[in-house]
Design a protein around this motif. Structure first.
Motif, PDB file in Angstrom:
ATOM      1  N   LEU A  82     -22.146 -31.784 -20.125  1.00 17.03           N
ATOM      2  CA  LEU A  82     -21.478 -30.749 -20.911  1.00 17.03           C
ATOM      3  C   LEU A  82     -21.347 -29.464 -20.111  1.00 17.03           C
ATOM      4  O   LEU A  82     -20.324 -28.785 -20.161  1.00 17.03           O
ATOM      5  N   TYR A  83     -22.382 -29.123 -19.360  1.00 13.81           N
ATOM      6  CA  TYR A  83     -22.375 -27.908 -18.553  1.00 13.81           C
ATOM      7  C   TYR A  83     -21.273 -27.964 -17.497  1.00 13.81           C
ATOM      8  O   TYR A  83     -20.576 -26.979 -17.260  1.00 13.81           O
ATOM      9  N   LYS A  84     -21.093 -29.120 -16.882  1.00 14.75           N
ATOM     10  CA  LYS A  84     -20.121 -29.248 -15.796  1.00 14.75           C
ATOM     11  C   LYS A  84     -18.696 -29.518 -16.280  1.00 14.75           C
ATOM     12  O   LYS A  84     -17.755 -29.397 -15.516  1.00 14.75           O
ATOM     13  N   SER A  85     -18.559 -29.890 -17.549  1.00 15.34           N
ATOM     14  CA  SER A  85     -17.221 -30.244 -18.039  1.00 15.34           C
ATOM     15  C   SER A  85     -16.463 -29.012 -18.513  1.00 15.34           C
ATOM     16  O   SER A  85     -17.026 -27.948 -18.716  1.00 15.34           O
ATOM     17  N   GLY A  86     -15.186 -29.195 -18.704  1.00 13.35           N
ATOM     18  CA  GLY A  86     -14.368 -28.125 -19.245  1.00 13.35           C
ATOM     19  C   GLY A  86     -14.461 -28.041 -20.759  1.00 13.35           C
ATOM     20  O   GLY A  86     -14.074 -27.063 -21.367  1.00 13.35           O
TER      21      GLY A  86
END
Length: 188
Positions: A82-86
């Protein structure tokens, strides 16, 4: 000849829109930071469990601590994704499952077992993803522990299928040894 003109001052609307956009960016950054911190805290807990397991001679206790550590890693991986996704509200679960199964295979030292994740790339909220991930974690861990005794070779297939109307099917299957003759699920 006559020209009528109507002027409207939209300065206030533009300022309000800019403030809303700024507020949204701040909330997105805060949410990213929260996911990042949760992931880091879960990794610290996982490391503490690893240290604790290393201090015990009881093999059964060490295995149980390792399984708890893997459950925590399962949740940390969701927060990392989630942190790395848009998209901070939803996670592409098929790609996540591929990472999860690979992590489980490596962590259990069962590299002779291949895996595939098939189906639809369903988007799940964090509230849906964590329990689903923990269930898949348990099923895959069970297959790795019991379906391929003695380090046998084999394959695990995890499926995720969007059935519409907010329904998602999950499956975990393997080509391992299967259940023993006479096994009765009602007597477990």
């Amino acid at each position: 000849s006559r020209i009528d003109c109507l002027l409207t001052d939209i300065t206030q609307e533009k300022q309000s829109e800019a403030e809303l956009q700024s507020s949204l960016r701040e909330k997105e950054l805060l949410l990213k930071e929260i996911h990042h911190r949760v992931k880091n805290n879960l990794q610290v807990i996982s490391s503490l469990l690893n240290l604790q397991a290393g201090m015990h001679r009881d093999e059964q206790l060490r295995k149980e601590l390792h399984e708890s550590q893997q459950r925590i890693r399962t949740m940390a991986l969701i927060h990392e994704r989630l942190y790395k996704s848009g998209n901070l509200a939803r996670i592409g679960f098929k790609e996540y499952l591929d990472s999860l199964v690979g992590q489980l295979v490596r962590s259990m030292g069962t590299e002779a077992i291949g895996w595939t994740v098939e189906g639809d790339d369903v988007l799940l909220s964090i509230g849906q993803a964590i329990p689903a991930a923990l269930i898949v974690n348990e099923l895959v861990t069970n297959a790795l522990k019991h379906a391929f005794p003695g380090g046998g070779r084999g394959r695990i297939v995890v499926g995720i299928f969007d059935r519409g109307d907010s329904l998602t099917d999950f499956s975990v299957r393997d080509d391992g040894r299967g259940l023993p003759m006479g096994f009765n699920i009602h007597q477990v």
